[in-house]
Design an enzyme around this catalytic site. Structure first.
Site, PDB file in Angstrom:
ATOM      1  N   SER A 246      -4.080   0.494   9.917  1.00 32.57           N
ATOM      2  CA  SER A 246      -3.012  -0.213  10.641  1.00 32.57           C
ATOM      3  C   SER A 246      -3.588  -0.997  11.817  1.00 32.57           C
ATOM      4  CB  SER A 246      -1.960   0.783  11.142  1.00 32.57           C
ATOM      5  OG  SER A 246      -1.294   1.382  10.049  1.00 32.57           O
ATOM      6  N   GLU A 266      -1.279  -3.856   3.274  1.00 38.18           N
ATOM      7  CA  GLU A 266      -1.182  -2.490   2.746  1.00 38.18           C
ATOM      8  C   GLU A 266      -2.031  -1.613   3.654  1.00 38.18           C
ATOM      9  OE1 GLU A 266       0.787  -1.560   0.486  1.00 38.18           O
ATOM     10  OE2 GLU A 266       1.257  -3.333  -0.700  1.00 38.18           O
TER      11      GLU A 266
END
EC number: 1.2.1.3
Length: 508
Positions: A246, A266
């Site tokens: 992330s 993703e």
């Protein structure tokens, strides 16, 4: 020239040698950057060497790709699908060699390695059918003698940046769809899986060459952050698909957004399985084992949190502890192995640091919790009893560590499931329809993947794959994910001799 070990000789069957060039640029293999090594995580010994790309290699590749795209996007979509079908057949012919390479270079067990290559083959089959179904729509016009159409056209070039854990599958999710949609592909594989990048590219390049197509339709680099940053900044690449953490994904999104490009992300997962008091325990226990231990806990869909109803807490935990003690750990290529090594020594060190942090926040080790003192990056599969409010539970520890916690009510379990920053996958085990439909409804799981009575991992390609929140919001593979790889145009055609305006406007 021979490989250092005889059991690496099979790599010659998929075009690899002890020394390889790491850039496929304009139909030619080259590499003008530093020489890097591919390392076997089971013993941390070199498999082969690769001449990595330079930024000059990248620029040369993109320039050629821009020109090749002009040709590729004019080929009818069903014909593009035929070329992707040939890629699938070429992969089938090398399935077991490629699966063995995945196991060797990534560290996942052989069955998972072969299964991952099969997933790309499945994506090729899916994309072939899709190539005849890139449908627009006809929209009724409020104006007489007018027709409204919705058209879908290629974006141009799609950049695909993949991670080490699924270096083939994620490529397949993106490239198969992007290609039939009329886009060229620029692929940057993970820096620690360069041999997979080269082997896959050689198969795709062989199909392009056989059909007298420009090699630059598929351009590939075995690069590191420098190549990834170049892709993110490059305005010639309208869509960038990124798979990774992330933290890095957010940086990619910000960079791409600054040039008004599109991102398909993703990112991290922190996935939970909920086991209700009415659940089939015989079904749930092996599901948790696969979800938490498969790929050594290095899937984005790995189960990291197990929520047990208080009435069955001890029963299920004891069963899992017994099962964990029987997990065979070792060489991922050996029959019967269920847990191979972590991918790098750094991953092993992160496991150690993670266990220390868990203990400092009140976590109790039920089984495992230690590295295995042998060559390679092996650790014990670990179960931890911990409070859902512990800060460490909100983080993604990329390894075979399962947090177990108890709950009293369904609402409490859903609240715990949704309490983390990530929102990729989730599953609940129950027989009650009222629980199932609440779980998959608006007051249920907030994840992109919401399962019932199956693990959090092992998704099929027919559905859209992706998650919400810090997982990035992207969707890849099946369903209507293809729409992200195309440009939508609303077209209004006046085939009459008058000019009526929308909304009844009279202008002069």
């Amino acid at each position: 020239m021979s490989f250092a070990r005889k059991d690496y000789e099979f790599l010659k069957e998929i075009g690899l040698g002890p020394r390889n060039l790491g850039s496929y640029v304009n139909g030619v293999w080259q590499g003008n950057g530093p020489v890097v090594s591919s390392v076997n995580p089971a013993d941390n010994q070199t498999i082969a060497e690769i001449a990595a790309p330079s930024i000059q290699d990248y620029e040369e590749g993109i320039q050629a790709c821009v020109e090749a795209t002009k040709i590729w996007m004019q080929i009818p979509a069903p014909k593009r699908g035929e070329f992707v079908r040939q890629i699938g057949d070429a992969l089938r012919a090398k399935l077991h060699y490629l699966g063995r390479l995945l196991s060797l270079e990534v560290g996942k067990i052989l069955a998972e390695g072969i299964g991952e290559v099969q997933e790309v083959i499945d994506m090729c089959d899916f994309a072939v059918g899709l190539s005849r179904q890139l449908n627009g729509s006809v929209i009724p016009s409020e104006r007489p003698n007018h027709m409204m159409l919705e058209m879908w056209n290629p974006l141009g070039i799609v950049g695909v940046i993949t991670a080490f854990n699924f270096p083939c599958a994620v490529l397949g999710w993106n490239a198969c769809i992007a290609l039939v949609c009329g886009n060229s592909v620029v692929w940057k594989g993970a820096p620690t899986t360069p041999l997979i990048t080269i082997a896959m590219t050689k198969i795709i390049a062989g199909v392009l060459e056989k059909n007298n197509l420009p090699g630059a339709i598929f351009t590939a680099f075995c690069g590191g952050a420098e190549i990834g940053q170049a892709i993110a900044k490059d305005s010639r690449i309208p869509l960038v698909s990124f798979t990774g953490s992330s933290k890095v994904g957010l940086m990619v999104r910000q960079t791409v957004s600054q040039r008004y490009g599109k991102c398909l992300l993703e990112l991290s997962g922190n996935n939970a399985i909920i086991i209700m008091d009415d659940a089939d325990i015989e079904l749930a226990v092996p599901s948790v084992l696969f979800a938490a231990v498969g790929t050594a806990g290095q899937r984005c869909t790995t189960c990291r949190r197990l929520l047990l109803h208080e009435s069955i807490y001890r029963k299920v935990l004891d069963r899992l502890v017994d099962v964990y003690k029987q997990v065979k750990i070792g060489n991922p290529l050996e029959k019967g192995t269920l847990l191979g090594p972590l991918h790098t020594p750094a991953s092993r060190e992160n496991f150690v640091k993670g266990i220390e942090k868990i203990k400092s926040q009140g976590g109790k080790i039920a089984v495992g919790g230690s590295v295995i003192e042998r060559e390679g990056n092996f650790v014990q599969p670990t179960i931890v009893e911990i409070s859902p409010s512990a800060d460490v539970v909100k983080e993604e520890l990329f390894g075979p560590v399962l947090y177990v916690m108890k709950f009293q009510t369904l609402n409490e379990a859903i609240e715990i499931n949704n309490s983390v920053p990530q929102g990729l996958s989730s599953s609940i085990f129950t027989r009650k329809p009222e629980i199932i439909f609440k779980w998959i409804g608006p007051q249920g799981s907030d994840c992109g993947i919401v399962n019932v009575n199956i693990p959090t991992n092992g998704a099929e390609i027919g559905g859209a794959f992706g998650g919400e929140k810090a997982t990035g919001g992207g969707r890849e593979a099946g369903s209507d994910s293809w729409k992200q790889y195309m440009r939508r145009s609303t077209c209004t055609i006046n085939y009459g001799s008058e000019l009526p305006l929308a909304q009844g406007i009279n202008f002069g």
